[in-house]
Write an enzyme that holds these catalytic residues in place. Structure first.
Site, mmCIF file in Angstrom:
data_model
loop_
_atom_site.group_PDB
_atom_site.id
_atom_site.type_symbol
_atom_site.label_atom_id
_atom_site.label_comp_id
_atom_site.label_asym_id
_atom_site.label_seq_id
_atom_site.Cartn_x
_atom_site.Cartn_y
_atom_site.Cartn_z
ATOM 1 N N ASP A 11 75.123 67.194 71.628
ATOM 2 C CA ASP A 11 74.544 68.517 71.445
ATOM 3 C C ASP A 11 75.682 69.476 71.117
ATOM 4 O O ASP A 11 76.668 69.553 71.857
ATOM 5 C CB ASP A 11 73.864 68.986 72.739
ATOM 6 C CG ASP A 11 72.547 68.247 72.968
ATOM 7 O OD1 ASP A 11 72.133 67.483 72.083
ATOM 8 O OD2 ASP A 11 71.943 68.448 74.033
ATOM 9 N N ASP A 130 58.848 64.841 69.339
ATOM 10 C CA ASP A 130 58.934 64.997 70.793
ATOM 11 C C ASP A 130 57.521 64.840 71.333
ATOM 12 O O ASP A 130 56.631 65.620 70.995
ATOM 13 C CB ASP A 130 59.472 66.388 71.164
ATOM 14 C CG ASP A 130 60.894 66.604 70.660
ATOM 15 O OD1 ASP A 130 61.559 65.601 70.326
ATOM 16 O OD2 ASP A 130 61.335 67.761 70.595
#
Lengths: 255, 217
Positions: A11, A130
């Site tokens: 990330d 997701d």
């Protein structure tokens, strides 16, 4: 024989790794390029950067990160986060990304997936899904980091983006993400068996057995993990050797 | 100093490809100048020519043909003058007689054969053929010198749904197994193509690129 893939994900916010990577020999553990090099040397099969930069002004920092990574790591690089326009994809590819992952924009605008695949080729268009299991055997798409439900069936959506030209699906078990309890295998298998394109399983990896399960039971052809590698819980080589010993064909494992 | 031109015709990022060639030259102490160019006249000055390519066959072909004089320069420098030529991925496929992706499109016609969908016998295998696979040589080739190949060998990175099927068996240089034989390399004389991406294939890729930079067909 084609090998299954192990993909560490970083990330990145404002050009820096969010959760510092716990490697002993890094000069700067917060530099995504240094982390990428370490993963490259460790035998990762691909790399994934997720750009979580919030402000528009700082997004340019990511291009420099990608450019420097592509200059030093001769392996495939996928970049995702905030990809909404064809121009975003073009800029990421020109910076040196090999694949670009589209998340929310694919949910809000299916035509965008089609346009992207036609413009840049299916091989570089990853659709990030997701999903959560809302009732047994029922899987729904969530956006905004899992906070917003959409009412869209995840399996139907996966089939649809495949027909629109997506080349790969990055499937995150949102109900498992960050828990360390392993992928939602029922979800992973439902999607992987429904589509003809490769599926990367993501979300929830806490042990090496979870990586094995994603492929053996979930039918994914790649597994992605972040924390277990960043925090140094497991090394890439160790994970690959474990998977190989469990009967999964992996690359670069010394017999 | 060997001058190598990587042809830029708007198909993806060539910066990292150029870096891989520079790294391969540096690591193997080969004096090489790597130039990314879209100018046909640069092919004349080059000793070696690389044609990369990602995306769809037709788009790549159209991009290449859109550069005034590029087709003629390629034909002259590669086929007439015999300069070492490496096509990568769609850059390799473009050497075929024609491609059938979306619609039938003529290629450069350097390698007899069509670019057709890969059709694994095992229907559970995913398309694209994506990831790291081993390759099996069909014979000797200078670009594979010193590289450990076969089931226990090094891996090459593939991402494709179509492959070039040469009409002449002798044009097939190497294959990969993906529910059947998939073309990994094809070519003859001074021309060669890789379906996989040497610039993304770590050790195997850098060794193959170094071999190309030293190649005297």
């Amino acid at each position: 024989m084609l090998k299954m893939r192990l993909i560490p994900c970083l990330d990145v916010k404002d050009g820096r790794v969010v959760k510092g990577v716990n490697f002993v020999d890094l000069r700067d553990a917060g530099d995504p390029v240094e982390c990428a090099r370490a993963y490259d040397a460790a035998g990762a099969d691909e790399l994934c950067f997720l750009d979580i930069t919030a402000t528009h002004e700082n997004r340019g920092l990511m291009f420099d990160v990608i450019k420097r990574t592509a200059e030093q790591c001769f392996m495939p690089l996928t970049v995702g986060g905030g990809v909404r326009k064809l121009e975003d994809i073009r800029n990421l590819l020109l910076a040196g990304a090999d694949k670009v992952s589209i998340n929310s924009a694919a949910v809000s605008d299916r035509a965008f997936v089609k346009a992207a695949a036609e413009k840049f080729g299916s091989q570089c268009i990853v659709v990030a899904i997701d999903a959560k299991e809302t009732s047994p055997g029922k899987f729904e798409i969530f956006t905004h980091g899992g906070r917003k439900e959409t009412g869209i069936d995840a399996v139907d959506f996966a089939k649809e983006v495949t027909s629109l030209g997506a080349g790969e699906i990055l499937l995150t078990s949102m109900d498992r993400d960050g828990t360390g309890k392993g992928f939602n295998i029922a979800l992973t298998r439902a999607i992987a068996d429904a589509v003809s394109i490769p599926v990367i399983a993501s979300g929830g990896v806490g042990t090496l057995d979870h990586l094995v399960e994603g492929i053996r039971d979930g039918h994914a052809t790649a597994v992605l993990a972040a924390s277990i590698f960043h925090f140094g819980t497991f090394k890439i080589g160790e994970a690959k050797a474990y998977m190989q010993a469990a009967g999964i064909p992996m690359r670069g494992v010394v017999q | 100093m060997t001058k190598t031109v990587i042809i830029d015709y708007g198909s993806g990022n060539l910066h990292s490809a150029a870096k891989a060639f520079e790294r391969a030259a540096h690591d193997n102490k080969i004096k090489a100048q790597i130039i990314v160019s879209n100018r046909p006249e640069d092919l004349e000055k080059a000793e070696r020519i690389v044609l990369p390519g990602v995306g769809a066959f037709k788009d790549c072909r159209n991009g290449l043909m859109a550069i005034d004089g590029m087709r003629a320069a390629l034909q002259d420098q590669v086929i007439v003058k015999g300069k070492p030529f490496l096509g990568i991925c769609v850059g390799m496929q473009l050497m075929a007689t024609r491609g059938v992706e979306h619609e039938v499109t003529p290629g450069l016609g350097w390698i007899a054969g069509d670019v057709v969908p890969i059709e694994p016998a095992d229907k559970n295998l995913k398309i694209p053929h994506m990831g790291w696979n081993t390759i099996r040589p069909e014979g000797q080739h200078a670009l594979l010198d010193g590289i450990l190949l076969g089931d226990e060998g090094l891996h090459a990175y593939f991402v494709h749904s179509y492959h070039l099927k040469p009409t002449l068996p002798e044009d097939l240089i190497a294959t990969a197994d993906y529910g059947g034989e998939v073309t990994a390399m094809a070519g003859y004389d001074n021309i060669v193509g890789t379906q996989f991406h040497p610039e993304k294939s770590q050790a195997l890729g850098l060794a193959l690129i170094a071999n190309f930079l030293r190649w005297r067909p």
